[in-house]
Design an enzyme around this catalytic site. Sequence first.
Site, short mmCIF file in Angstrom:
data_model
loop_
_atom_site.label_atom_id
_atom_site.label_comp_id
_atom_site.label_asym_id
_atom_site.label_seq_id
_atom_site.Cartn_x
_atom_site.Cartn_y
_atom_site.Cartn_z
N ARG A 99 0.81 -1.22 0.00
CA ARG A 99 0.00 0.00 0.00
C ARG A 99 0.84 1.26 0.00
NH1 ARG A 99 -3.02 1.92 -2.70
NH2 ARG A 99 -4.07 -0.10 -2.65
N LYS A 136 1.90 24.26 -2.52
CA LYS A 136 0.61 23.64 -2.17
C LYS A 136 0.74 22.12 -2.32
CE LYS A 136 -1.82 27.77 -3.68
NZ LYS A 136 -2.73 28.38 -4.68
N LYS A 168 4.95 38.12 -1.43
CA LYS A 168 3.57 38.04 -1.89
C LYS A 168 2.75 39.21 -1.33
CE LYS A 168 1.64 34.04 -2.40
NZ LYS A 168 1.58 34.00 -3.89
N GLU A 201 5.59 39.65 -6.13
CA GLU A 201 4.25 39.60 -6.73
C GLU A 201 3.73 41.02 -6.90
OE1 GLU A 201 1.14 36.66 -5.29
OE2 GLU A 201 0.32 38.52 -4.48
N ASP A 222 0.01 38.74 -10.63
CA ASP A 222 -1.05 38.05 -9.90
C ASP A 222 -2.42 38.47 -10.40
OD1 ASP A 222 -2.22 36.45 -7.82
OD2 ASP A 222 -2.59 38.31 -6.71
#
Length: 291
Positions: A99, A136, A168, A201, A222
């Site tokens: 697994r 992410k 950012k 950004e 952005d």
Amino acid sequence: MLSVEELNDKLIDLALSEDIGDGDHTTLCCIPADAMGESKLLIKEEGIIAGVEIAKKVFERFDPELQTEVYIEDGTQVKPGDIVMSVCGRVQSLLQTERLMLNILQRMSGIATMTHKYQQALIDAGTSTRVLDTRKTTPGMRMLEKEAVKIGGGMNHRIGLFDMILLKDNHIDFCGGVHNAISRAKQYCKEHHKNLKIECEVRDFKELDEALAEGCDRIMFDNFTPEDTRKAVAIVDGRCETESSGGITFDTMIPYAKAGVDFISFGALTHSVKGLDMSFKAAGSNKLTIK
């Protein structure tokens, strides 16, 4: 800081402990300890295989006596019916590692397959724009997921918070603007002897002008429209790298690439990917041999 190998070892150990606990009682109750067998990794869906090397490490770390033979290497296009590898040894070990090995291979292959699809589409559209991943990622699996992006033909944006400065919107707002953010980043690198790329950004053309005036290695547009992206790329005029980000999908990415950006980043490569279908099955008519 731990090396990639050390991080992967810790992940394998944690995952095995999480899965097996005080024992795989299903296997222990019905499979003799000296039973020997062979299992093969069978592909059931078209895609790019990724994770073969780490799968070998799973087998080796759990039972060094398992013998793995690889037929298809990482980065290869696969189709239903292909056999990627065979593993021979104790049946108990084959069952207990199955697994975890599949979880890693399926996820990494899904990421590599999606990345390949995105990058190939950008190439076919006649652009030189490169696909980037993001942070992410699944906690603990970042190194594997980012490796899968590279296997699929994409590029890693940054590994974490330590290997690049990315200013950012929240950094900029807390700092009081683009000028302050970039100048402080440069001063920080100088004072701490850090040779880090600085990316900023920008949300509009005013911030773009500020970023260019202060100077940085890359500017991220952005949530710009493709039309505004084209204008922004022209304004930058090669003075630094350019990147588009913010809600861009496979269906909407081509106009951004044709606007001339160097990179487009996609969180979906790692946070919304579907695993590639495959299985790990006992091989041969005599599936169980007892010493």
